[in-house]
Design a protein around this motif. Sequence first.
Motif, short mmCIF file in Angstrom:
data_model
loop_
_atom_site.label_atom_id
_atom_site.label_comp_id
_atom_site.label_asym_id
_atom_site.label_seq_id
_atom_site.Cartn_x
_atom_site.Cartn_y
_atom_site.Cartn_z
N UNK A 1 0.97 7.74 -18.18
CA UNK A 1 0.34 8.96 -17.70
C UNK A 1 -1.00 8.69 -17.02
N UNK A 2 -1.67 7.61 -17.43
CA UNK A 2 -2.90 7.23 -16.74
C UNK A 2 -2.62 6.81 -15.31
N UNK A 3 -1.54 6.03 -15.12
CA UNK A 3 -1.17 5.61 -13.77
C UNK A 3 -0.72 6.81 -12.94
N UNK A 4 0.08 7.68 -13.54
CA UNK A 4 0.55 8.90 -12.86
C UNK A 4 -0.66 9.73 -12.41
N UNK A 5 -1.60 9.91 -13.30
CA UNK A 5 -2.78 10.71 -13.00
C UNK A 5 -3.64 10.06 -11.92
N UNK A 6 -3.79 8.76 -12.01
CA UNK A 6 -4.62 8.06 -11.03
C UNK A 6 -3.99 8.15 -9.63
N UNK A 7 -2.70 7.85 -9.55
CA UNK A 7 -2.04 7.86 -8.25
C UNK A 7 -1.92 9.27 -7.69
N UNK A 8 -1.71 10.26 -8.56
CA UNK A 8 -1.49 11.62 -8.09
C UNK A 8 -2.75 12.43 -7.88
N UNK B 1 -6.67 11.04 -8.82
CA UNK B 1 -7.93 10.32 -8.65
C UNK B 1 -7.99 9.59 -7.32
N UNK B 2 -6.94 8.84 -7.01
CA UNK B 2 -6.94 8.07 -5.76
C UNK B 2 -7.04 8.98 -4.55
N UNK B 3 -6.34 10.12 -4.62
CA UNK B 3 -6.39 11.06 -3.50
C UNK B 3 -7.78 11.64 -3.33
N UNK B 4 -8.43 11.98 -4.44
CA UNK B 4 -9.78 12.54 -4.38
C UNK B 4 -10.77 11.51 -3.84
N UNK B 5 -10.57 10.24 -4.21
CA UNK B 5 -11.46 9.20 -3.70
C UNK B 5 -11.31 9.04 -2.20
N UNK B 6 -10.07 9.11 -1.72
CA UNK B 6 -9.83 8.99 -0.29
C UNK B 6 -10.44 10.16 0.48
N UNK B 7 -10.43 11.33 -0.13
CA UNK B 7 -10.97 12.53 0.52
C UNK B 7 -12.47 12.67 0.32
N UNK C 1 -10.04 24.20 -7.90
CA UNK C 1 -9.83 22.81 -7.56
C UNK C 1 -9.00 22.13 -8.61
N UNK C 2 -8.48 20.96 -8.28
CA UNK C 2 -7.63 20.25 -9.22
C UNK C 2 -8.47 19.48 -10.22
N UNK C 3 -7.84 19.12 -11.33
CA UNK C 3 -8.55 18.39 -12.37
C UNK C 3 -8.89 16.99 -11.89
N UNK C 4 -10.15 16.64 -11.95
CA UNK C 4 -10.57 15.29 -11.54
C UNK C 4 -10.65 14.39 -12.76
#
Length: 289
Positions: free
Chosen positions: A78-85, A87-93, A285-288
Amino acid sequence: MKTTKGSKAKAIFVALGIVLLFLGIQGVIGAAGSVGASYIHYAQTGETFKDQAEYMDYISEILTVLQFVGEIACIAVFGLWYYLGSVRKDKKQGTYESGLKKIANVKSIAFLTFTALGFYAFVLIVSNVIAALIPGSRELFGQIMGLISGGNQVIAVLTVALLAPFAEELAFRAVMLKNSKKSFEIVGCVILSAVMFGLMHMNPLQSIYAMPLGLALAFVAYKYNSVVPAIIMHAINNTVAIALPSLMGRALSNIEAAIMCVVFLALAAFIYKKLPIETKQAENTEVAA
């Protein structure tokens, strides 16, 4: 945020899928570990177990380790799922903000601590009521916890106080809450997370008392727009549940729990009004992280 019945139904099915995946990961590890332990026992002794009681005594010694491994596996998945879905997107944006940064102030730490202590007491009262209304529910819960904590006590404490909060919050207040925000407002998100959190525990006593705790954890994660405060609050709750009865040598009475609940929740409500405005304005906003 406008939603449709279809999107709400999809969010509910995804939530159910998350519950099944969470239980499935731990079930597979538990089954594989039990079979492996039986094989090792036979290889070492050349004998099978004489009866079910002997088998359960042997398995109870390793269930603590299996639970430990299961929680780690859930954290990884779930950590990987959360990061990919998320955290990574928020960092890119360029919209990512650390959850630790959001709570790095005295008021937030006090709010989370008081809320955790207040809900610990509230849940204790609820569990006593359930035990009185559903005969045998406390005994069943005791048997389950006895099996999980029957092995190495250090591993058992680490599992309950630290790993379980991480694993459960990543699944229910990170992945599930993020997904449900696409279909529900705050009330729907919080209720869905809490109900699924209760169902996941799969025994009457724990399933019912986990729901109000789940409401509080989901509310905190939603308002802070981060799973980190929920993890911290959950860890405080579980740690107190282990440490306080040990220190006192007994469980809190209902009167003591009621006083504790009122005092700490009143303090939490008072401090919440004084929290930084930005922690209250994360509803769209989505959960960060």
